[in-house]
Scaffold this active site. Structure first.
Site, PDB file in Angstrom:
ATOM      1  N   GLU A 201      59.779   4.000 -13.081  1.00 37.30           N
ATOM      2  CA  GLU A 201      60.181   2.968 -14.184  1.00 37.30           C
ATOM      3  C   GLU A 201      61.607   3.254 -14.275  1.00 37.30           C
ATOM      4  OE1 GLU A 201      58.701   5.482 -17.563  1.00 37.30           O
ATOM      5  OE2 GLU A 201      58.950   3.517 -18.884  1.00 37.30           O
ATOM      6  N   ASP A 279      51.627   0.947 -22.764  1.00 34.32           N
ATOM      7  CA  ASP A 279      52.448   2.015 -22.872  1.00 34.32           C
ATOM      8  C   ASP A 279      52.505   2.757 -24.383  1.00 34.32           C
ATOM      9  OD1 ASP A 279      53.828   3.991 -21.505  1.00 34.32           O
ATOM     10  OD2 ASP A 279      55.630   2.743 -21.016  1.00 34.32           O
TER      11      ASP A 279
END
Ligand code: ADE
Ligand code: ZN
Length: 344
Positions: A201, A279
């Site tokens: 990420e 998320d």
């Protein structure tokens, strides 16, 4: 709404499933402001005009940490889980996993056991009222260090919490190396928990490679930056490691300038199994339905989007009989939509 009405409403929706969402990250700003006022906590630095404010990953994590501190009681957590899951059910979700953090519970002055009990009560209520099924995945926060992550794994591995079925590594990927967390993952694996870890990420493909080599998860949170290394993408596809992709989060954090540049479609074309998550939805101005829309804008057709839901159910940390039931439900809902490639 009755459970029958909830089912009927969901059947008109595209069938969704989510494997990547942080429960504190799902807290609506209005709820955080209300609870903050009742506890005398000042959240004006992180909520303005009804929206979370942050400007980079570090300030996002700080806002997330502060917002988490307003949840204190078993009832607060039950309400949070119920609000999150009933929203997902209304959007068409059959199944959801969310991340829970014993460290964040402790930071708000709540015993992790009380926290987990409250969240489990919220799951039970959402199941009763909407039919959605859900499980919890405990996270260790890597920037708190290896010992804290091991303590989180011991918590997850503890007896008497049947809805905690997995363990995850979250937090600032730029801090610590995957090998630092091997012991924590051994504890979780030995307890029979499913394993997933954030990687790829904030850091590049080497982080994904090392995470897979050291921690041996069956899923990776994000993992999108694997696209920078074609050999790694091949390895992920061959091993059937599932990527929990969160396009809205990636866009909000500036990983990619626009959805056309996002690698989801290229990963799927390379044979990688992916599913979707929001998320930290209100922090990133998103929700699960938008994630599926973003997937469509990225080039995934209806059958490929159904496959994202199927991948999620196949990779979910649930018992075999529930997985079978969920896959059957998906099949029926996909057929009723007339979706091509609905069979499995
Ligand atoms: N904790 C909450 N959201 C996160 C994210 N997107 N990455 C890592 N840790 C997190
Ligand atoms: Zn995450």
């Amino acid at each position: 709404m009755s459970i029958a009405a909830a089912h009927a409403r969901r059947e008109q929706c595209f069938p969704l499933a989510e494997l990547h969402c942080h429960i504190e990250g799902a807290a609506p700003p209005a709820l955080v402001e209300r609870l903050a006022a009742s506890h005398g906590i000042d959240v004006s630095a992180i909520i303005r005009d009804g929206a979370y404010v942050w400007h980079d990953f570090t300030s996002f994590l700080a806002a997330y940490d502060l917002a988490s501190t307003v949840f204190r009681s078993e009832g607060d957590y039950a309400d949070l889980a119920f609000a999150h899951l009933s929203g997902l059910a209304a959007a068409g979700a059959l199944y959801a996993e969310f991340f829970i953090s014993p460290d964040h519970a402790r930071a708000s002055g709540t015993e992790p056991d009380v926290y987990a009990r409250g969240l489990a009560a919220g799951i039970a209520r959402a199941r009763r009222e909407t039919g959605i099924e859900a499980r919890m995945i405990a996270v260790g926060v890597r920037h708190l260090g290896a010992e804290a992550v091991e303590a989180a794994a011991r918590f997850a591995a503890g007896a008497g919490r049947p809805l905690i079925t997995g363990f995850n590594l979250a937090g600032d990927e730029r801090i610590g190396q995957p090998r630092d967390f091997m012991r924590a993952f051994d504890i979780a694996r030995d307890a029979g928990l499913g394993l997933t870890a954030h990687a790829g990420e904030l850091c590049g493909p080497e982080s994904v490679r090392e995470t897979i080599a050291c921690l041996k998860p069956s899923r990776i949170g994000h993992g999108v930056r694997a696209i920078e290394d074609p050999d790694l993408v091949r390895g992920i596809a061959e091993r059937g490691i599932v990527l929990e992709v969160c396009p809205g989060s990636n866009l909000a954090l500036g990983l990619y300038p626009d959805i056309a540049s996002h690698p989801l479609k290229r990963l799927v074309e390379a044979g990688v199994k992916a599913c979707l998550g929001a998320d930290d939805p209100p922090f990133f101005h998103t929700d699960l339905a938008r994630e599926y829309r973003l997937a469509a804008e990225n080039g995934l057709g209806p059958a490929e989007r159904i496959a994202l839901t199927r991948n999620a159910l196949e990779a979910a940390f649930v018992e075999a009989d529930l997985r079978r039931t969920l896959l059957d439900r998906l099949q029926i809902e996909a057929l009723s939509l007339g979706a091509p490639g609905a069979s499995h």
